[in-house]
Design an enzyme around this catalytic site. Sequence first.
Site, PDB file in Angstrom:
ATOM      1  N   GLU A   1       5.224   7.944   5.959  1.00 46.14           N
ATOM      2  CA  GLU A   1       4.684   6.696   6.523  1.00 46.14           C
ATOM      3  C   GLU A   1       4.838   6.652   8.040  1.00 46.14           C
ATOM      4  O   GLU A   1       5.356   5.678   8.601  1.00 46.14           O
ATOM      5  CB  GLU A   1       5.330   5.479   5.858  1.00 46.14           C
ATOM      6  CG  GLU A   1       4.961   5.359   4.389  1.00 46.14           C
ATOM      7  CD  GLU A   1       5.381   4.043   3.746  1.00 46.14           C
ATOM      8  OE1 GLU A   1       6.316   3.404   4.258  1.00 46.14           O
ATOM      9  OE2 GLU A   1       4.781   3.649   2.733  1.00 46.14           O
TER      10      GLU A   1
ATOM     11  N   GLU B   1       2.798   7.347  -3.455  1.00 43.38           N
ATOM     12  CA  GLU B   1       3.595   6.147  -3.745  1.00 43.38           C
ATOM     13  C   GLU B   1       2.655   5.022  -4.149  1.00 43.38           C
ATOM     14  O   GLU B   1       1.604   4.837  -3.528  1.00 43.38           O
ATOM     15  CB  GLU B   1       4.373   5.649  -2.518  1.00 43.38           C
ATOM     16  CG  GLU B   1       5.527   6.502  -2.108  1.00 43.38           C
ATOM     17  CD  GLU B   1       6.368   5.874  -1.001  1.00 43.38           C
ATOM     18  OE1 GLU B   1       6.463   4.631  -0.931  1.00 43.38           O
ATOM     19  OE2 GLU B   1       6.928   6.651  -0.212  1.00 43.38           O
TER      20      GLU B   1
END
Length: 474
Positions: free
Chosen positions: A180, A375
């Site tokens: 991320e 995810e």
Amino acid sequence: MTLKGQAFPDGFLWGGAVAAHQLEGGFDQGGKGLSTADVMTIGGNGIPRKVTDGIDPNEFYPNHNAIDFYHRYPEDIKLFAEMGFKAFRTSIAWTRIFPNGDEDQPNEAGLKFYDDMFDECLKYGIQPVITLSHFEMPYHLVKEYGGWRSRKVIDFFVKFATVVFKRYKNKVKYWMTFNEINNQTDFESSHALFTDSGILPKPEEDNEKLMYQAAHYELVASAEAVKIGHKINPDFQIGCMIAMTPIYPLTSKPEDILFAQRAMQTRFWFADVHANGFYPKWLLNRFDEKNFNLDITDDDLKVLREGTVDYIGFSYYMSFAVKDTGKLEYNESHDRVDNPYVKASEWGWQVDPVGLRYALNWFNDRYHLPLFIVENGLGAVDKKTADNKIHDDYRIKYMTDHIREMKKAVLQDGVDLIGYTPWGCIDLVAASTGQMSKRYGFIYVDGTGSLNRYKKDSFDWFENVIETNGAEIE
Ligand code: BG6
């Protein structure tokens, strides 16, 4: 086209995802050094975690022991195998391999831990999918070098990447560099810069400039790693990892649409550099307008061009909305508005399954690369009954709704999706709050002491999804 009875392509990588610091525990074992995650205290829903200068004995640090995967991984991987996992995404804790980050030689005990754990996965035909840096770095690099403020950290990271690429070149095929990396777009939030880049800004510093400089060094380090990884094993697939939160215009007013487009550009330029190998022009103009004078060399630009990623890994939990603010500059900490068409989770995350299909198509149109959802999931409070059952029908619904949209994107829209590894397949420590009570797993972990594992209803449900390769989702 009806979805029922249609399966995902053969070889689709069903599995689950975690990160080293959120489940391993054993924070001071096997020669491991202190990481940035080890100095973050417990927080709560709406209560930020504190970052302490080293360990304060009066504070509680949930990542220190986490769920003790460090010792219990054979039991946990056996449960993953029972669900039929084809892939298990985790990260390598940098501090197990280089405890301080700037040593000459790696720590053999740390390398051996991952050798053994990966062997345990491979024994069941589960392939490890590995993130090199998932919200942690050696705390020593923060103290001595200021984290990713420093160009020197590129070399330390590349050395770490090279060591693990060589060591696991026959055990791991899918890698990702920085988890991320684009979360730091929210550079005014309390911990985005610390978790992504090991940076605690001083009051006189410009967070935005710090963020762009750190991100540049990370992108160069990532591209270097991609180049080296491909030399070590040409079969490696090395991806980036982007937090995908589509940003919609609140209305069809042209100014809202233009602003939403700029918001998307601002949040996802990281993926442009990873995948295209160069900076978008609007952003270079922004750097000039703001007189950032960033340290970006011609050699860096060459490395970025040469080290583009093989696939886009991304997380997907929620979408955002924005409306025109009168100036074409998106500030993630201030400019988001509630979307009246979607409901939020207990933690305020706007749940939007259709947005996943949108995201898959958006990435596909923009980069023409394979995609990997690494995810997705619902953080919720689960209740264990007296007979040790966990009836998490809300989680089954959340995931069914998301897999349905994923299926449309693959089977109807033709998106090249290689896998789906839902987040926190076993309950673990939440990254944003440090809570154990924000649970995502198919496996419940008794966080109050025993750390016993129990199967939730979603365990059997996901086992069936994998067994039927998604064919029963309609
Ligand atoms: C992602 C991270 O942001 O979301 C994970 O990559 C994190 O590390 C996950 O755990 C869920 O967030 P949280 O705060 O609920 O744990």
